[in-house]
Design a protein around this motif. Structure first.
Motif, mmCIF file in Angstrom:
data_model
loop_
_atom_site.group_PDB
_atom_site.id
_atom_site.type_symbol
_atom_site.label_atom_id
_atom_site.label_comp_id
_atom_site.label_asym_id
_atom_site.label_seq_id
_atom_site.Cartn_x
_atom_site.Cartn_y
_atom_site.Cartn_z
ATOM 1 N N LYS A 109 0.965 -0.892 -0.571
ATOM 2 C CA LYS A 109 1.080 -1.600 -1.855
ATOM 3 C C LYS A 109 2.278 -2.546 -1.809
ATOM 4 C CE LYS A 109 -2.228 0.681 -4.022
ATOM 5 N NZ LYS A 109 -3.456 0.032 -4.487
ATOM 6 N N CYS A 110 2.233 -3.580 -2.642
ATOM 7 C CA CYS A 110 3.339 -4.538 -2.722
ATOM 8 C C CYS A 110 4.613 -3.811 -3.141
ATOM 9 C CB CYS A 110 2.997 -5.636 -3.731
ATOM 10 S SG CYS A 110 4.366 -6.779 -4.009
ATOM 11 N N THR A 152 -2.285 -5.258 -1.077
ATOM 12 C CA THR A 152 -1.806 -6.304 -0.158
ATOM 13 C C THR A 152 -2.883 -6.618 0.878
ATOM 14 O OG1 THR A 152 -0.798 -4.614 1.251
ATOM 15 C CG2 THR A 152 0.653 -5.727 -0.334
ATOM 16 N N PHE A 183 2.793 -8.047 5.149
ATOM 17 C CA PHE A 183 1.970 -7.610 4.025
ATOM 18 C C PHE A 183 2.108 -8.631 2.905
ATOM 19 C CE2 PHE A 183 2.757 -3.865 6.522
ATOM 20 C CZ PHE A 183 1.507 -3.249 6.529
ATOM 21 N N CYS A 209 1.099 -9.857 -0.842
ATOM 22 C CA CYS A 209 0.639 -9.356 -2.139
ATOM 23 C C CYS A 209 -0.561 -10.175 -2.618
ATOM 24 C CB CYS A 209 1.774 -9.444 -3.159
ATOM 25 S SG CYS A 209 1.305 -8.803 -4.778
ATOM 26 N N THR A 210 -1.600 -9.464 -3.140
ATOM 27 C CA THR A 210 -2.810 -10.152 -3.612
ATOM 28 C C THR A 210 -2.702 -10.567 -5.080
ATOM 29 O OG1 THR A 210 -3.831 -8.033 -4.181
ATOM 30 C CG2 THR A 210 -4.298 -8.932 -1.982
#
Ligand SMILES: [Zn+2]
Length: 95
Positions: free
Chosen positions: A2-3, A10, A50, A52-53
């Motif tokens: 996760k972010c 991510t 990674f 972040c989305t």
């Protein structure tokens, strides 16, 4: 993963080791990855970035940059050690 800033999902970008015919040097296409002569052997996880989305965040954890920085630091340490040993054994027959 996760972010680390906002907790969103991510996407990961990571360097992989690819086994491929030598003739494919500088000539890779996306289609090649579906041919049996092309095999992904592993991933260099230390280089993973990674991303972040979440469009309001877009944070990137920079694994690749950190990896390169660590290599540069280790290279400097080893080069300094080589110079120290050269100076220490200068004049002796260690070649
Ligand atoms: Zn985020």
């Amino acid at each position: 993963m996760k972010c680390e800033k906002c907790g969103s999902d991510t996407r990961m970008q990571v360097q992989v080791t690819l086994s491929a015919p030598g003739s494919a040097y500088h000539q890779l296409t996306k289609k090649d990855f579906h041919r049996k002569e092309f095999q992904v052997l592993g991933a260099n996880w230390e280089t993973a970035n990674f991303i972040c989305t979440n469009p309001d965040c877009c944070h990137v954890s920079d694994g690749y940059g950190n990896y390169v920085t660590k290599l540069e630091k280790k290279n400097k340490e080893l080069s300094a050690e080589v110079e120290r040993l050269k100076a220490k054994y200068e004049g002796t027959n260690l070649s």
